[in-house]
Design an enzyme around this catalytic site. Sequence first.
Site, PDB file in Angstrom:
ATOM      1  N   ARG A  73       4.047   1.775   1.347  1.00  0.00           N
ATOM      2  CA  ARG A  73       2.637   1.412   1.510  1.00  0.00           C
ATOM      3  C   ARG A  73       2.029   1.165   0.138  1.00  0.00           C
ATOM      4  NH1 ARG A  73      -1.805   4.972   4.817  1.00  0.00           N
ATOM      5  NH2 ARG A  73      -1.413   6.519   3.184  1.00  0.00           N
ATOM      6  N   ASP A  87       9.069  -7.536  -5.925  1.00  0.00           N
ATOM      7  CA  ASP A  87      10.026  -7.802  -6.995  1.00  0.00           C
ATOM      8  C   ASP A  87      10.717  -6.525  -7.469  1.00  0.00           C
ATOM      9  OD1 ASP A  87       9.696 -10.498  -6.949  1.00  0.00           O
ATOM     10  OD2 ASP A  87       8.462 -10.638  -8.746  1.00  0.00           O
ATOM     11  N   ASP A 183      -8.155   7.580   9.337  1.00  0.00           N
ATOM     12  CA  ASP A 183      -9.202   6.668   8.872  1.00  0.00           C
ATOM     13  C   ASP A 183      -9.910   5.989  10.040  1.00  0.00           C
ATOM     14  OD1 ASP A 183      -9.536   6.640   6.002  1.00  0.00           O
ATOM     15  OD2 ASP A 183      -7.485   5.937   5.861  1.00  0.00           O
TER      16      ASP A 183
END
Length: 274
Positions: A73, A87, A183
């Site tokens: 995350r 990357d 949340d």
Amino acid sequence: MKLSPTFRDVLASAEGPLVGLWAASGSPVAAEIMAGSGADLLLIDGEHGPVGIDGIVPLLQAVSAYPVTPLVRIPWNDHVLVKQFLDAGVQNLLVPMVSTPEQATDAVRAVRYPGPAGEREGGRGIGSALARSARWGRVPGYVGAADDFVSLTVQIETAEGAANAAAIAAVDGVDALFIGPADLAGSMGHPGKPGHPDVVTAVDGVIDAARAAGVAVGVNAFAESDADRVIARGAQFAFVSADVTLMVQGSDAAVASFRERTGGEAAQQEADSY
């Protein structure tokens, strides 16, 4: 050189619900311990955990020897962060706080290279020959086949996101939805109460919307009853605990047990549920 199957591949081949754990401490040792638990999934948290670009590679290396699929995350839906984490070798990206189909589309664009002859938009910078993502050029044809090596999960954790779940699930390139009840509860006016009936109803609605769209969906569910309920509702995966949570619970229990046996007073602590 071959890369590991993506989360999308694992979901497609799963014969039952998948169980996941969090690696939230930022410790490669803790992550390796969690990876050896037999869990199907390991969520490395770069949003609330102390994990940045410099720390992600050791964590991925620590768990690579185990039959667990790591998801990472990132802190925010940001093209620069997406590029850097991909990357660094992240194959399975989790983008938090996605509340609209436009935000989901932006996340998809960030993880994709441009298509040939401009056939589609893509915002990911092409630097794989210099990066761990393509094992520094050792993965043949990485740029052309990059979609096969990366999965995207978006996190639904606001009232707006829950209302838009069907539209978000319909975005091409979104492989799974992940529901964050904590949340979501705060967004709905019930902070600290993810078990509130309104929140439960919203979670169920997101599961139903994802299933109707044919998109995989999972839930963060640390309470056993919550995990059982969402799986019964149709969720394909659930994250059921975290390294830091288990350390808190285990250390508290060990100390309390000693105090009780020796006549001392056990500390009374109550932790918030994520």
